[in-house]
Write a protein that holds these residues in place. Structure first.
Motif, PDB file in Angstrom:
ATOM      1  N   VAL A   2      39.840  39.723  40.398  1.00  0.00           N
ATOM      2  CA  VAL A   2      38.897  39.992  41.225  1.00  0.00           C
ATOM      3  C   VAL A   2      39.028  38.993  42.462  1.00  0.00           C
ATOM      4  N   PHE A   4      37.190  37.263  46.271  1.00  0.00           N
ATOM      5  CA  PHE A   4      35.837  36.998  46.726  1.00  0.00           C
ATOM      6  C   PHE A   4      36.597  36.302  48.040  1.00  0.00           C
ATOM      7  N   LYS A  18      30.657  32.460  43.697  1.00  0.00           N
ATOM      8  CA  LYS A  18      30.482  33.965  43.054  1.00  0.00           C
ATOM      9  C   LYS A  18      31.676  34.393  41.861  1.00  0.00           C
ATOM     10  N   ALA A  19      32.785  33.773  41.942  1.00  0.00           N
ATOM     11  CA  ALA A  19      33.833  33.787  41.125  1.00  0.00           C
ATOM     12  C   ALA A  19      33.431  33.280  39.754  1.00  0.00           C
ATOM     13  N   CYS A  22      30.755  35.744  38.303  1.00  0.00           N
ATOM     14  CA  CYS A  22      31.239  36.865  37.832  1.00  0.00           C
ATOM     15  C   CYS A  22      32.002  36.743  36.439  1.00  0.00           C
ATOM     16  N   ILE A  26      31.183  38.440  33.120  1.00  0.00           N
ATOM     17  CA  ILE A  26      32.589  39.237  32.150  1.00  0.00           C
ATOM     18  C   ILE A  26      32.437  38.748  30.755  1.00  0.00           C
ATOM     19  N   THR A  70      45.586  44.363  47.179  1.00  0.00           N
ATOM     20  CA  THR A  70      45.631  43.189  46.358  1.00  0.00           C
ATOM     21  C   THR A  70      45.919  41.891  47.344  1.00  0.00           C
TER      22      THR A  70
END
Length: 138
Positions: A2, A4, A18-19, A22, A26, A70
């Motif tokens: 993921v 950001f 945010k990471a 997240c 998860i 990516t």
């Protein structure tokens, strides 16, 4: 993986928060799924989450037939190594992430020598809480 801060720019602090949020979501969702799978299938899965922050080369890589959006670079590799170091069903993250979080959200797990990384890194893990994502600082 993921990302950001790409393709839409975000400040470093916002990316880290945010990471972290997240990763917390998860892990919580995986715990919920494991409860169901244990009851229905008699099986469960474990995940490891590694979070790091730094500059990377981001974009679409490949050919016209097959391409992936990516990120590549040293900091992507460090995140992958942090994930490998994490205990099953935990989140480990670097100081680059921890410096953007309230101290009551995490604890040190110690210093680690990660494969392919020359310097030893201190890694952190999130503390159990009902909703760490709501206690972030800006």
């Amino acid at each position: 993986m993921v990302l950001f801060g790409a393709p839409i720019h975000a400040e470093g602090s916002a990316q880290a928060q945010k990471a972290f949020a997240c990763a917390e979501r998860i892990l919580k969702r995986m715990q919920q799924l494991n409860e169901r799978w244990r009851e229905e299938e008699g099986a469960e899965f474990a995940i490891r989450i590694g979070v790091h922050q730094g500059q990377a080369i981001v974009g679409s890589f490949g050919s016209q037939k097959r391409s992936d959006y990516t990120a590549i670079g040293l900091h992507v590799n460090i995140a992958a190594r942090i994930e490998t170091a994490a205990q099953p069903n935990t989140i480990y993250f670097s100081e680059a992430i921890a410096r953007h979080l309230a101290p009551n959200l995490y604890t040190s797990t110690g210093h680690f020598r990660l494969r392919g990384i020359s310097e030893e890194l201190e890694l952190f893990t999130s503390l159990p809480a009902e909703s760490n994502a709501q206690r972030l600082v800006s």
